[in-house]
Design a protein around this motif. Sequence first.
Motif, short mmCIF file in Angstrom:
data_model
loop_
_atom_site.label_atom_id
_atom_site.label_comp_id
_atom_site.label_asym_id
_atom_site.label_seq_id
_atom_site.Cartn_x
_atom_site.Cartn_y
_atom_site.Cartn_z
N ASP A 253 -59.38 -24.69 149.56
CA ASP A 253 -59.87 -23.20 149.95
C ASP A 253 -60.09 -22.58 148.48
O ASP A 253 -60.56 -21.54 148.67
CB ASP A 253 -58.77 -22.45 150.71
CG ASP A 253 -58.33 -22.88 151.83
OD1 ASP A 253 -59.26 -23.19 152.72
OD2 ASP A 253 -56.94 -23.16 152.14
N ASN A 255 -62.28 -21.46 145.85
CA ASN A 255 -63.84 -21.34 145.33
C ASN A 255 -64.29 -21.33 143.78
O ASN A 255 -65.18 -21.59 143.61
CB ASN A 255 -64.38 -20.18 146.25
CG ASN A 255 -64.24 -20.00 147.56
OD1 ASN A 255 -63.61 -19.39 148.29
ND2 ASN A 255 -64.82 -21.09 148.67
N TYR A 256 -62.97 -20.61 143.00
CA TYR A 256 -63.43 -20.47 141.67
C TYR A 256 -62.13 -20.55 141.15
O TYR A 256 -61.10 -19.79 141.59
CB TYR A 256 -64.16 -19.06 141.46
CG TYR A 256 -64.53 -18.87 140.05
CD1 TYR A 256 -65.93 -19.46 139.56
CD2 TYR A 256 -63.69 -18.23 139.38
CE1 TYR A 256 -66.23 -19.15 138.40
CE2 TYR A 256 -63.95 -18.10 137.72
CZ TYR A 256 -65.14 -18.43 137.34
OH TYR A 256 -65.46 -18.33 136.10
N GLN A 280 -67.98 -24.00 139.69
CA GLN A 280 -66.86 -23.43 140.26
C GLN A 280 -65.76 -23.02 139.42
O GLN A 280 -64.69 -22.40 139.66
CB GLN A 280 -65.93 -24.08 141.25
CG GLN A 280 -66.84 -24.55 142.56
CD GLN A 280 -66.19 -25.36 143.61
OE1 GLN A 280 -66.05 -26.63 143.48
NE2 GLN A 280 -65.53 -24.75 144.70
N LYS A 307 -71.55 -17.22 140.47
CA LYS A 307 -70.71 -18.44 140.97
C LYS A 307 -69.62 -17.63 141.69
O LYS A 307 -69.04 -18.36 142.56
CB LYS A 307 -69.98 -18.72 139.45
CG LYS A 307 -70.96 -19.69 138.66
CD LYS A 307 -70.30 -20.25 137.44
CE LYS A 307 -70.87 -21.07 136.59
NZ LYS A 307 -70.17 -21.42 135.59
N ILE A 308 -69.08 -16.38 141.49
CA ILE A 308 -68.25 -15.76 142.47
C ILE A 308 -68.99 -14.93 143.56
O ILE A 308 -69.67 -13.88 142.91
CB ILE A 308 -67.24 -14.88 141.70
CG1 ILE A 308 -66.31 -15.64 140.78
CG2 ILE A 308 -66.24 -14.22 142.73
CD1 ILE A 308 -65.54 -15.21 139.59
N LYS A 309 -68.63 -14.72 144.64
CA LYS A 309 -69.37 -14.06 145.76
C LYS A 309 -68.16 -13.52 146.65
O LYS A 309 -66.94 -13.93 146.53
CB LYS A 309 -70.22 -15.06 146.54
CG LYS A 309 -71.21 -15.66 145.96
CD LYS A 309 -72.12 -16.73 147.02
CE LYS A 309 -71.13 -17.92 147.30
NZ LYS A 309 -70.70 -18.66 146.39
N ASP A 312 -64.79 -15.23 148.27
CA ASP A 312 -64.18 -16.20 147.75
C ASP A 312 -62.73 -16.15 147.37
O ASP A 312 -62.29 -15.26 146.98
CB ASP A 312 -64.98 -16.56 146.19
CG ASP A 312 -66.39 -17.03 146.66
OD1 ASP A 312 -66.46 -17.52 147.58
OD2 ASP A 312 -67.23 -17.28 145.48
N ASN A 313 -62.22 -17.22 147.28
CA ASN A 313 -60.55 -17.45 146.84
C ASN A 313 -60.79 -17.70 145.27
O ASN A 313 -61.21 -18.92 144.85
CB ASN A 313 -59.79 -18.42 147.70
CG ASN A 313 -59.92 -17.92 149.14
OD1 ASN A 313 -59.47 -17.02 149.39
ND2 ASN A 313 -60.26 -19.05 149.92
N ILE A 314 -60.27 -16.94 144.58
CA ILE A 314 -60.21 -17.07 143.06
C ILE A 314 -58.62 -17.57 142.73
O ILE A 314 -57.65 -16.77 142.90
CB ILE A 314 -60.71 -15.92 142.23
CG1 ILE A 314 -62.07 -15.40 142.63
CG2 ILE A 314 -60.28 -16.08 140.76
CD1 ILE A 314 -62.48 -13.99 141.96
N LYS A 331 -58.28 -13.03 146.75
CA LYS A 331 -59.29 -12.95 147.79
C LYS A 331 -60.40 -11.92 147.24
O LYS A 331 -60.01 -10.60 147.30
CB LYS A 331 -58.76 -12.66 148.91
CG LYS A 331 -60.01 -12.44 150.15
CD LYS A 331 -60.68 -13.68 150.40
CE LYS A 331 -59.96 -14.48 151.44
NZ LYS A 331 -60.96 -15.95 151.86
N TRP A 332 -61.55 -12.27 146.91
CA TRP A 332 -62.64 -11.30 146.32
C TRP A 332 -63.28 -10.94 147.41
O TRP A 332 -63.70 -11.54 148.43
CB TRP A 332 -63.63 -12.05 145.18
CG TRP A 332 -64.23 -11.08 144.44
CD1 TRP A 332 -65.51 -10.65 144.45
CD2 TRP A 332 -63.46 -10.59 143.22
NE1 TRP A 332 -65.77 -9.77 143.62
CE2 TRP A 332 -64.56 -9.46 142.77
CE3 TRP A 332 -62.38 -10.56 142.66
CZ2 TRP A 332 -64.37 -8.71 141.68
CZ3 TRP A 332 -61.94 -9.69 141.76
CH2 TRP A 332 -63.11 -8.76 141.16
#
Length: 337
Positions: A253, A255-256, A280, A307-309, A312-314, A331-332
């Motif tokens: 899960d 994303n970044y 990522q 890269k982050i939208k 996304d889960n950072i 959670k972004w």
Amino acid sequence: MNVGIMGIGTYIPNNYMTAEEISKKSGIPTDVIKEKFGVLKKPIPGPKDTTSYMGIEAAKNAIENAKITPEEIDLVIWNGGQHKDYPSWLAGLKVADTLGAKNAWSFDMESMCGSMMSGMEVARSMMIANEDINTVLLVSGYRNGDLINYNVKETSFMFDIGAGGAAIVLRKNFNRNVILGTAFKGDGSFSEDCVVEVGGTKKWPMEEKDVKSMHFVVRDVENFKEKLKEKTMPNFYYVIDKSLEKSKLTRKDINYLAILHFKRSAHYAVLDELGLNKHQSTYLENFGHIGQNDQILSIELGLKSGKIKDGDNIVMVGAGLGFVWASAVVKWGEFKG
């Protein structure tokens, strides 16, 4: 009850030290600095860049990004470096006063380069526990590069240290950029392995000759290296997996990855282990390691680069000398959980 990130900000000094200059100071070939150490250049402090000043400038940017006024802040937590403007001094109160956060109280805390994630958990816990704490400003300034001697080869793993500041505005029941989970692991067997041996109460009062010794040293190089080899990466993965577990997520899960700067091979080994590609994460080769600020800088760069939208889960992860490993999952974007 959710706690979300309203705004982030960083401050990077205008002065830089290049790989060539690090090479000249250390005697390590330039190509090794660039490729193995992973530093093309790193920011260094100018005359005005005290530890608190860099935090204050980052905080101004975070407050502007959050679109709030300083008066809305209930608590300022300094989670920057212990190497501050003065010894035995509270930087957070200086920050609050300079910003005009007249309704805030403050305290200082640190877990070295794991401090941003530690600060997020402390702030979140305090907001949940206290009805009158709704908005918290985390502020960090860092210039431990002052405590590096480029002639001490056993501390070469710290030659990437730069200077700068970072800040986050957190708010209770803010349903964007929500903190999902955090995890930490400590190992005090490292506590006196890499230290500045003068300036503390173990060597007080200082003598004139001690000024030349105000830098980090490694006391038992081989033992230190062996412990790092044995424990560092497993503990990185432990806190990452634990923070994901607390967030009801898995490695798939992610994303970044907002990770501290360390040698290039280690960065890409972590990406491989987690099943991530280079798009990522952001390798901070133009900044080096700015302590607890790395993760916020990485997120800022990730947002600017696309890269982050939203959605996304950072995963934020770092380690503090001593040693503390720390991770947080955010959670972004809009939170619908």
